[in-house]
Design an enzyme around this catalytic site. Structure first.
Site, PDB file in Angstrom:
ATOM      1  N   ASP A 245      -7.070   8.039 -20.926  1.00  0.00           N
ATOM      2  CA  ASP A 245      -7.940   9.218 -20.949  1.00  0.00           C
ATOM      3  C   ASP A 245      -7.400  10.183 -19.894  1.00  0.00           C
ATOM      4  O   ASP A 245      -8.148  10.798 -19.141  1.00  0.00           O
ATOM      5  CB  ASP A 245      -9.382   8.809 -20.651  1.00  0.00           C
ATOM      6  CG  ASP A 245     -10.401   9.840 -21.124  1.00  0.00           C
ATOM      7  OD1 ASP A 245     -10.013  10.718 -21.928  1.00  0.00           O
ATOM      8  OD2 ASP A 245     -11.557   9.773 -20.690  1.00  0.00           O
TER       9      ASP A 245
ATOM     10  N   LYS B 101     -21.017   6.827  -9.288  1.00  0.00           N
ATOM     11  CA  LYS B 101     -20.868   7.042 -10.729  1.00  0.00           C
ATOM     12  C   LYS B 101     -21.775   6.072 -11.478  1.00  0.00           C
ATOM     13  O   LYS B 101     -21.657   4.857 -11.321  1.00  0.00           O
ATOM     14  CB  LYS B 101     -19.400   6.830 -11.136  1.00  0.00           C
ATOM     15  CG  LYS B 101     -19.158   6.966 -12.631  1.00  0.00           C
ATOM     16  CD  LYS B 101     -17.670   7.060 -12.951  1.00  0.00           C
ATOM     17  CE  LYS B 101     -17.405   7.118 -14.446  1.00  0.00           C
ATOM     18  NZ  LYS B 101     -15.989   7.319 -14.769  1.00  0.00           N
TER      19      LYS B 101
HETATM   20  P1  ADP Z   1     -16.505  10.173 -17.296  1.00  0.00           P
HETATM   21  O1  ADP Z   1     -15.994   8.795 -17.492  1.00  0.00           O
HETATM   22  O2  ADP Z   1     -17.908  10.249 -17.760  1.00  0.00           O
HETATM   23  O3  ADP Z   1     -15.602  11.247 -17.818  1.00  0.00           O
HETATM   24  P2  ADP Z   1     -15.537  10.787 -14.596  1.00  0.00           P
HETATM   25  O4  ADP Z   1     -15.207   9.634 -13.737  1.00  0.00           O
HETATM   26  O5  ADP Z   1     -14.397  11.493 -15.225  1.00  0.00           O
HETATM   27  O6  ADP Z   1     -16.620  10.353 -15.698  1.00  0.00           O
HETATM   28  O7  ADP Z   1     -16.395  11.805 -13.727  1.00  0.00           O
HETATM   29  C1  ADP Z   1     -16.959  12.985 -14.274  1.00  0.00           C
HETATM   30  C2  ADP Z   1     -16.754  14.140 -13.322  1.00  0.00           C
HETATM   31  O8  ADP Z   1     -17.385  13.876 -12.065  1.00  0.00           O
HETATM   32  C3  ADP Z   1     -15.292  14.396 -12.990  1.00  0.00           C
HETATM   33  O9  ADP Z   1     -14.676  15.247 -13.905  1.00  0.00           O
HETATM   34  C4  ADP Z   1     -15.362  14.985 -11.600  1.00  0.00           C
HETATM   35  O10 ADP Z   1     -15.624  16.373 -11.654  1.00  0.00           O
HETATM   36  C5  ADP Z   1     -16.587  14.307 -10.973  1.00  0.00           C
HETATM   37  N1  ADP Z   1     -16.188  13.138 -10.155  1.00  0.00           N
HETATM   38  C6  ADP Z   1     -15.991  11.874 -10.588  1.00  0.00           C
HETATM   39  N2  ADP Z   1     -15.626  11.047  -9.585  1.00  0.00           N
HETATM   40  C7  ADP Z   1     -15.589  11.815  -8.464  1.00  0.00           C
HETATM   41  C8  ADP Z   1     -15.288  11.545  -7.084  1.00  0.00           C
HETATM   42  N3  ADP Z   1     -14.950  10.316  -6.645  1.00  0.00           N
HETATM   43  N4  ADP Z   1     -15.340  12.584  -6.212  1.00  0.00           N
HETATM   44  C9  ADP Z   1     -15.684  13.818  -6.646  1.00  0.00           C
HETATM   45  N5  ADP Z   1     -15.985  14.127  -7.917  1.00  0.00           N
HETATM   46  C10 ADP Z   1     -15.954  13.148  -8.831  1.00  0.00           C
HETATM   47 MG    MG Z   2     -13.789  11.801 -17.104  1.00  0.00          MG
END
Ligand code: ADP
Ligand code: MG
Length: 331
Positions: free
Chosen positions: A226, A121
């Protein structure tokens, strides 16, 4: 902006040296003077310029000559620095496809040398998010690019610290693997965000689990802030994993009750609309003596016992300090 990691392969040691120099220079300069870059990088003037031109071509730095001849790091440049560090540490060896775009992040599949697939991320604070722009417009205008990088780094550090602590306390979260700059490496969650799931076999069970998580978080002293269908992942067996922790606050936050109620409301609304769950009936069935449930059948913040909650202190010990938290709040 596309993360083209192919470029990484073609960057030399000196390219990275100059890129790192720009990053260092940004601690004191919003735009780092070109002169200073060549001085700190201790390369020949002409060589530094050649390298800066190359970095510019790949959009790793941005050129600004409005006040003087200078450069600043772009998010892509920051990505490359973080990825290179993680590759050098042996944490990851490959960067794959983008699997998610969040409000303030990009998520990629990455793999270790032995082929284990993980998620990466990259935090991108300051990327125009409607909500943030609306509520924080004045701040946004005055934010320097350095502070966006800095705040993204804090967000990553916070997320990493929280993920680790939550995992230690048995919460269903991705496994936190490593963190550098604005980048968090974690296990890849199988399945989908709840927002993508039209139908569930057992919506009631999933609903109870999810609401139970909000309550259990509060019992541990935390509010997600959130908690919604975008940040709940679900696999084929309808097992829930929660993600996305940079917004979490302590139950002692002055707006804790409001944040808690908002998380609860989000879940109730979503399950009612998407899976046709009706809660009024539930509320009537509920035993009114149940202490952590209010009259409407919803968990009530004031009656949750927060006794198991000292995660705040643990978090301070994990590298994400109180001071970091305060700095983040200034956004
Ligand atoms: P933001 O803070 O920008 O909302 P998120 O952590 O919610 O970021 O991640 C955005 C998207 O990426 C999530 O909705 C999910 O679909 C995907 N995602 C995030 N972390 C993972 C993970 N560990 N494994 C698989 N998909 C992930
Ligand atoms: Mg998110």
């Amino acid at each position: 902006m596309k993360l083209d990691v192919e470029v990484l392969r073609y960057l030399s040691k000196d390219d990275f040296r100059v890129l790192t120099t720009v990053e260092m220079g940004m601690r004191n300069h919003e735009i780092v003077p070109a002169e200073l870059i060549s001085l700190i990088a201790s390369l020949k003037h002409g060589d530094t310029y050649k390298i800066l031109k190359n970095l510019l071509k790949h959009k790793l730095v941005h050129h600004d000559s409005s006040k003087y001849d200078g450069f600043r790091l772009t998010y892509l440049g920051y990505d490359f620095l973080a990825i290179r560090t993680l590759v050098n540490r042996g944490v990851i060896a490959y960067v794959g496809l983008q699997i998610g775009v969040g409000k303030e992040s990009d998520i990629f599949e990455v793999a270790t040398e032995d082929g284990t697939v993980l998620a990466m991320k990259l935090h991108r604070l300051g990327r125009t998010s409607f909500r943030a722009v609306k509520s924080k417009r004045d701040y946004l205008r005055h934010r320097s690019s350095f502070s966006w990088l800095y705040l993204s780094r804090l967000a990553a550090l916070k997320e990493f610290a929280f993920m680790k602590a939550l995992e230690d306390h048995g919460f269903p979260v991705p496994k936190a693997v490593d963190c550098n700059r604005h980048c968090v490496i974690m296990s890849l969650v199988q399945g989908y965000s709840l927002v993508q799931v039209r139908e569930l076999q057992n919506p009631e069970v999933v609903f109870e689990t999810v609401v139970g998580l909000i309550v259990r978080l509060a019992e541990h002293g935390l509010i997600h802030c959130d908690f919604n269908e975008f940040n709940i992942m679900i696999d084929d067996d309808e097992k829930v994993t929660m993600i996305d922790f940079p917004h979490m606050v302590s139950v002692s936050h002055r707006n804790a009750q409001m944040f808690f109620d908002r998380d609860v409301e989000c879940i109730y609304k979503f399950f009612a609309k998407r899976y046709n769950l009706s809660f009024q009936d539930d509320a009537d069935d509920k035993n009114s003596a149940e202490s952590d449930i209010d009259e409407a059948g919803r968990p009530s913040f004031s009656s949750i016992s927060k006794s198991s909650g000292c995660l705040d202190k643990e978090l301070a010990a994990s590298g994400f300090t109180r001071k970091d938290q305060d700095n983040m709040k200034k956004v």
